[in-house]
Design a protein around this motif. Structure first.
Motif, short mmCIF file in Angstrom:
data_model
loop_
_atom_site.label_atom_id
_atom_site.label_comp_id
_atom_site.label_asym_id
_atom_site.label_seq_id
_atom_site.Cartn_x
_atom_site.Cartn_y
_atom_site.Cartn_z
N UNK A 45 0.83 -1.19 0.00
CA UNK A 45 0.00 0.00 0.00
C UNK A 45 0.87 1.26 0.00
N UNK A 46 0.17 2.39 -0.07
CA UNK A 46 0.91 3.63 -0.23
C UNK A 46 1.43 4.13 1.12
N UNK A 47 2.34 5.11 1.07
CA UNK A 47 2.84 5.65 2.34
C UNK A 47 1.72 6.32 3.14
N UNK A 48 1.95 6.46 4.43
CA UNK A 48 0.99 7.10 5.32
C UNK A 48 1.28 8.61 5.28
N UNK A 49 0.31 9.40 4.85
CA UNK A 49 0.55 10.84 4.69
C UNK A 49 -0.12 11.61 5.83
N UNK A 50 0.68 12.43 6.50
CA UNK A 50 0.18 13.24 7.62
C UNK A 50 0.29 14.71 7.22
N UNK A 51 -0.78 15.45 7.37
CA UNK A 51 -0.75 16.89 7.12
C UNK A 51 -0.69 17.62 8.45
N UNK A 52 0.23 18.58 8.55
CA UNK A 52 0.33 19.37 9.80
C UNK A 52 0.18 20.85 9.43
N UNK A 53 -0.94 21.43 9.85
CA UNK A 53 -1.19 22.84 9.55
C UNK A 53 -1.37 23.65 10.83
N UNK A 54 -1.62 24.94 10.67
CA UNK A 54 -1.75 25.84 11.82
C UNK A 54 -1.15 27.18 11.42
N UNK A 55 -1.37 28.18 12.23
CA UNK A 55 -0.85 29.51 11.91
C UNK A 55 0.67 29.56 11.88
N UNK A 56 1.18 30.66 11.29
CA UNK A 56 2.64 30.84 11.26
C UNK A 56 3.18 30.90 12.69
N UNK A 57 4.28 30.21 12.94
CA UNK A 57 4.95 30.17 14.25
C UNK A 57 4.08 29.53 15.35
N UNK A 106 0.21 32.31 -3.40
CA UNK A 106 1.68 32.45 -3.32
C UNK A 106 2.37 31.10 -3.55
N UNK A 107 1.59 30.02 -3.51
CA UNK A 107 2.17 28.67 -3.61
C UNK A 107 1.86 28.01 -4.96
N UNK A 108 2.85 27.27 -5.46
CA UNK A 108 2.66 26.47 -6.68
C UNK A 108 2.07 25.11 -6.27
N UNK A 109 0.76 25.09 -6.11
CA UNK A 109 0.10 23.88 -5.60
C UNK A 109 0.15 22.73 -6.61
N UNK A 110 0.20 23.09 -7.92
CA UNK A 110 0.28 22.02 -8.94
C UNK A 110 1.59 21.24 -8.77
N UNK A 111 2.68 21.99 -8.50
CA UNK A 111 3.98 21.30 -8.32
C UNK A 111 3.97 20.45 -7.05
N UNK A 112 3.33 20.98 -6.01
CA UNK A 112 3.24 20.22 -4.76
C UNK A 112 2.48 18.90 -5.01
N UNK A 113 1.39 18.98 -5.77
CA UNK A 113 0.60 17.77 -6.06
C UNK A 113 1.42 16.77 -6.85
N UNK A 114 2.19 17.32 -7.80
CA UNK A 114 3.07 16.48 -8.62
C UNK A 114 4.05 15.68 -7.77
N UNK A 115 4.71 16.41 -6.86
CA UNK A 115 5.71 15.80 -5.97
C UNK A 115 5.05 14.74 -5.08
N UNK A 116 3.90 15.10 -4.52
CA UNK A 116 3.22 14.16 -3.61
C UNK A 116 2.77 12.90 -4.35
N UNK A 117 2.33 13.08 -5.58
CA UNK A 117 1.89 11.94 -6.39
C UNK A 117 3.06 10.95 -6.54
N UNK A 118 4.24 11.51 -6.83
CA UNK A 118 5.43 10.65 -7.02
C UNK A 118 5.78 9.94 -5.71
N UNK A 119 5.83 10.72 -4.63
CA UNK A 119 6.20 10.12 -3.34
C UNK A 119 5.20 9.04 -2.92
N UNK A 120 3.92 9.29 -3.23
CA UNK A 120 2.89 8.31 -2.85
C UNK A 120 3.10 7.00 -3.62
N UNK A 121 3.75 7.10 -4.76
CA UNK A 121 4.03 5.88 -5.54
C UNK A 121 5.47 5.43 -5.38
#
Ligand SMILES: Nc1ncnc2c1ncn2[C@@H]1O[C@H](COP(=O)(O)OP(=O)(O)O)[C@@H](O)[C@H]1O
Ligand SMILES: Nc1ccn([C@@H]2O[C@H](COP(=O)(O)O)[C@@H](O)[C@H]2O)c(=O)n1
Ligand SMILES: [Mg+2]
Length: 433
Positions: A45-57, A106-121
């Protein structure tokens, strides 16, 4: 290489340790490779992906570091949303104080999705390293990120885009009071980044606070876990780590093959694997650390041999009920790489007999000659089959087939292996089949 040369090789290979064994290769066998019709990797199966968000600092990076430290026996990689900031054009650079670094655009979300897709595989990726001083992501060389069991994606706006959220198996929101975040930000941006306090406060009131209210706080509802007080909340972090461990469970291959055992990784083991992979490592260090890793594999393999109960009398006269080692044991190394494991086996099992198997591919017709020099009574022994590297698996299949042909029950064969291509990247050993 003709068969004479092969015999010479096996003879030379046997060295002094083989005295007393009979050479049983008068009629070298020709074996066909049995086709395998399932690929174990298909089931992983694929890697376990954890998202960590919250305000700056708020303490996101601190929380991530603590999770990574506690998950020390898993391969974990941290991906920061910072890496996907767009580079500023000359005009934006001139008026950088008017640029909103806290807006989703301000973020290139398409590139982020690209990278995550690769890592997930389980593909390696190069992730840009963002420089907050120059506002550029091409000042430093990109960071090579290898496939991992756990991917932690950290950033102020990683819960904003539903496509990014959908990648996550677990979403954590670090919830820290606004005044604490502002105080930390002032200290970080002035002391660490050398910015002046007026600029920091202007940026905060103009962009950081409004973006928190408009884009970050509204995503808190997507979180599975909300951590108040960030890194100070040890209970929350312990619970998160426990949950991740439960979800990851055993090595995936161990779930598919109950007779496969993968040694739990530690920083020591990963450190040694790092050294033996490093092209800069000296020959002396390579041998030293490979020997240490091999010794670990051999010790673990021995732990899976059967035992009998044994009682002994201690020097104080009391009876101690313990166990006796398995007596009918031998090693068999697959020439040549398997011979690198012989010393470790001898160091653990005094006077152990060690046989040899040589698998020699002849021409391109797929046929192979197998030469062997094994103890005559091998069918009555438990066999530790030694080969540190498993590539296609062909040598292992051939060697095991030969042992079975010699009358060794499959259940008496323990295959000891250090690195398996694509399948078992860590210290491993297994029973086969
Ligand atoms: N629990 C804490 N106590 C004191 N300082 C902290 C704590 N957590 C984080 N910090 C400090 O606050 C700053 C921001 O923390 P960081 O983890 O980088 O937050 P984020 O990644 O959310 O921006 C850093 O300088 C860090 O050392
Ligand atoms: N060149 C930049 C880029 C980003 N920021 C600020 O960083 C904050 C997010 O990072 P955290 O580690 O705090 O999550 C964000 O508020 C941006 O304003 C910056 O100041 N300069
Ligand atoms: Mg951070």
């Amino acid at each position: 290489m003709g068969s004479k040369a092969v015999e010479d090789l096996i003879e030379a290979s046997s060295g002094a340790h083989f005295s007393g064994f009979h050479l049983d290769n008068a009629e070298p066998g020709i074996s066909q490779v049995e086709p395998t019709n399932t690929s174990p990797t298909e089931n992983i199966k694929q890697p376990f992906v954890i998202g960590v968000s919250g305000g700056a600092a708020s303490g996101k990076t601190t929380v991530c570091d603590m999770i990574i430290e506690q998950l020390h026996d898993q391969r974990v990689v941290l991906v920061n949303q910072d890496s996907f900031y767009f580079n500023l054009n000359p005009d934006e650079l001139k008026r950088v104080h008017e640029y909103n670094f806290d807006h989703p655009d301000a973020f290139d979300t398409e590139q982020l999705l690209n990278v995550m897709e690769k890592l997930k595989h389980f593909q390696a990726v190069d992730i840009p390293k963002y420089d907050r001083k120059s506002y550029k992501n091409d000042v430093f060389p990109a960071r090579r990120v290898n496939p991992s069991d756990v991917i932690i994606l950290e950033g102020i706006l990683i819960f904003h885009d539903p496509r990014v959220r959908d990648l996550m198996n677990m979403k954590i929101f670090v919830d820290t009071d606004a005044d604490v975040r502002l105080a930390r930000r002032i200290r970080r941006d002035t002391v660490e980044k050398g910015r002046d306090i007026g600029t920091v406060l202007d940026q905060y009131s103009k962009f950081v606070k409004p973006a928190f209210d408009d884009f970050i706080l509204p995503t808190k509802k997507y979180a599975d876990i909300i951590i108040p007080r960030g890194g100070d909340n040890h209970v929350a972090i312990d619970l998160i780590v426990q949950h991740i461990r439960t979800k990851l469970g055993q090595h995936d291959l161990c779930k598919i093959y109950p007779n496969l055992y993968v040694i739990h990784s530690t920083f020591q083991i990963r450190g040694m694997h790092t050294l033996i992979r490093d092209s800069q490592t000296t020959k002396h260090d390579f041998v030293f650390y490979s020997d240490r890793l091999i010794r670990l594999v051999v010790e673990h393999g021995l732990g899976h041999l059967p035992f009998t109960e044994k009682q002994v009398v201690t020097p104080t006269g009391s009876v101690y009920t313990g166990v006796d080692f398995c007596k009918r044991l031998c090693g068999v190394s697959v020439i040549r790489s398997g011979e690198s494991m012989e010393n470790a086996l001898r160091a653990c099992c005094k006077g152990i007999k060690i046989g040899k198997i040589l698998i020699h591919r002849e021409g391109d017709n797929g046929q192979q000659l197998i030469y062997e020099k094994l103890p005559n009574d091998i069918s009555e022994r438990h066999v530790l089959l030694l080969d540190p590297i498993l590539g296609t698996g062909n040598s292992a299949v051939q060697a095991i087939s030969l042992l079975v042909k010699k009358g060794v029950p499959e259940s008496n064969i323990i295959f000891l292996n250090l690195i398996s291509v694509s399948l078992l990247p860590l210290c491993s050993f297994c029973f086969l089949p």
